[in-house]
Design a protein around this motif. Structure first.
Motif, PDB file in Angstrom:
ATOM      1  N   LEU A 209       0.818  -1.216   0.000  1.00 13.61           N
ATOM      2  CA  LEU A 209       0.000   0.000   0.000  1.00 13.61           C
ATOM      3  C   LEU A 209       0.851   1.265   0.000  1.00 13.61           C
ATOM      4  O   LEU A 209       0.372   2.342   0.364  1.00 13.61           O
ATOM      5  N   ASP A 210       2.080   1.126  -0.414  1.00 11.07           N
ATOM      6  CA  ASP A 210       2.985   2.276  -0.518  1.00 11.07           C
ATOM      7  C   ASP A 210       2.565   3.148  -1.707  1.00 11.07           C
ATOM      8  O   ASP A 210       2.699   2.742  -2.868  1.00 11.07           O
ATOM      9  N   ASP A 211       2.045   4.333  -1.423  1.00  8.01           N
ATOM     10  CA  ASP A 211       1.524   5.211  -2.476  1.00  8.01           C
ATOM     11  C   ASP A 211       2.596   5.703  -3.443  1.00  8.01           C
ATOM     12  O   ASP A 211       2.274   6.163  -4.538  1.00  8.01           O
ATOM     13  N   SER A 212       3.842   5.590  -3.044  1.00  9.00           N
ATOM     14  CA  SER A 212       4.908   6.100  -3.903  1.00  9.00           C
ATOM     15  C   SER A 212       5.372   5.076  -4.935  1.00  9.00           C
ATOM     16  O   SER A 212       6.224   5.376  -5.768  1.00  9.00           O
ATOM     17  N   ASP A 214       4.333   1.503  -7.585  1.00 12.72           N
ATOM     18  CA  ASP A 214       3.375   0.607  -8.240  1.00 12.72           C
ATOM     19  C   ASP A 214       3.753  -0.810  -7.831  1.00 12.72           C
ATOM     20  O   ASP A 214       4.866  -1.268  -8.108  1.00 12.72           O
ATOM     21  N   SER A 246      10.404   2.562  -8.732  1.00 12.52           N
ATOM     22  CA  SER A 246       8.996   2.833  -8.445  1.00 12.52           C
ATOM     23  C   SER A 246       8.088   1.618  -8.663  1.00 12.52           C
ATOM     24  O   SER A 246       6.884   1.703  -8.448  1.00 12.52           O
TER      25      SER A 246
END
Length: 260
Positions: A209-212, A214, A246
């Protein structure tokens, strides 16, 4: 199935000790009396009451009772994992029964013996862990949530009616936090299988769930043939993105870990 009857003969009702307008469940469970419905006048309330009185206050989990347990409208189940035949645990069960009386209708109260190895395995409970208890909530349209019966400062359970009652009350008030099965978080350097990030229940939120980033996560089972066939192709994808900070290609063993 529970047989229903409509009594219109006053003499029959008198002989059964019933009054006009009452709904009575005639029960044959050892040590338990017949029950009279005292709830609100609605079909849902009667259905829930019938489901609760058609089973004993404390239900031994067996293949025969499983369908009745899961098919009823009561979706909160308090499971006591204990060998009821062991006299050393008599008070554990008797105190549990007292809570079943006090909290009747709030939950089903169920004992699970050591012979129910599939149920024990599902909750990751071993024989040496017993007696212990888990409260399970399975609301319609939502996933199962499990709440572990707490231990005191000495690392022991308090198997008393007061402690059982407090546990049910805290669940009802929404004060309990569900527990999720998880393997230990891998140490640095051990958290990759090739180029695939290894995730466990405790690290799932931080990684997946790391928004930074994909993130793609494979939920797999070690014994699954399809998962084994996918593994080399999944590794190729992970290798392809290995230099892209990323993007994270990860996997989690779904048999040893749970996520909310």
């Amino acid at each position: 199935a529970v047989p229903f009857a409509l009594v219109e003969d006053a003499a029959v009702a008198d002989a059964a000790g019933a009054k006009d307008g009452q709904i009575v469940a005639f029960r044959s469970f050892e040590g338990e009396d017949d029950a009279t419905f005292e709830g609100e006048d609605s079909a849902d309330a009667v259905a829930k009451w019938v489901a609760s009185v058609s089973l004993p206050l404390v239900i031994p989990f067996t293949s025969a009772t499983a369908n009745k347990i899961f098919a009823g409208p009561i979706t909160t189940h308090f499971l006591l994992f204990v060998d009821v035949a062991d006299e050393a645990h008599a008070s554990v069960v008797s105190e549990f029964r007292a809570t079943a009386v006090a909290k009747k209708g709030d939950a089903l109260f169920i004992t699970v013996g050591p012979e129910e190895d599939r149920v024990m395995g599902y909750f990751d409970i071993k024989a040496e862990d017993t007696p212990t208890a888990v409260l399970v909530s399975m609301p319609e349209g939502s996933g199962m949530k499990k709440f572990a019966f707490p231990k005191n400062a000495d690392g022991e359970h308090d198997f008393t009616t007061a402690a059982y009652n407090a546990f049910v009350d805290e669940f009802t008030a929404g004060k309990l936090k569900p527990f999720l099965k998880s393997e230990p978080i891998p140490e640095d350097g051990e958290d990759y299988d090739g180029n695939v990030k290894v995730v466990v229940g405790k690290s799932f939120e931080a990684v997946a769930l790391d928004d930074s980033k994909d993130v793609m996560v494979e939920f797999y089972a070690p014994w699954c043939g399809h998962c084994k066939a996918l593994a080399p192709e999944y590794e190729k994808a992970a290798e392809h993105f290995s230099n892209v900070d990323s993007v994270v290609i990860a996997k989690i063993d779904a048999t040893g870990n749970e996520v909310d």
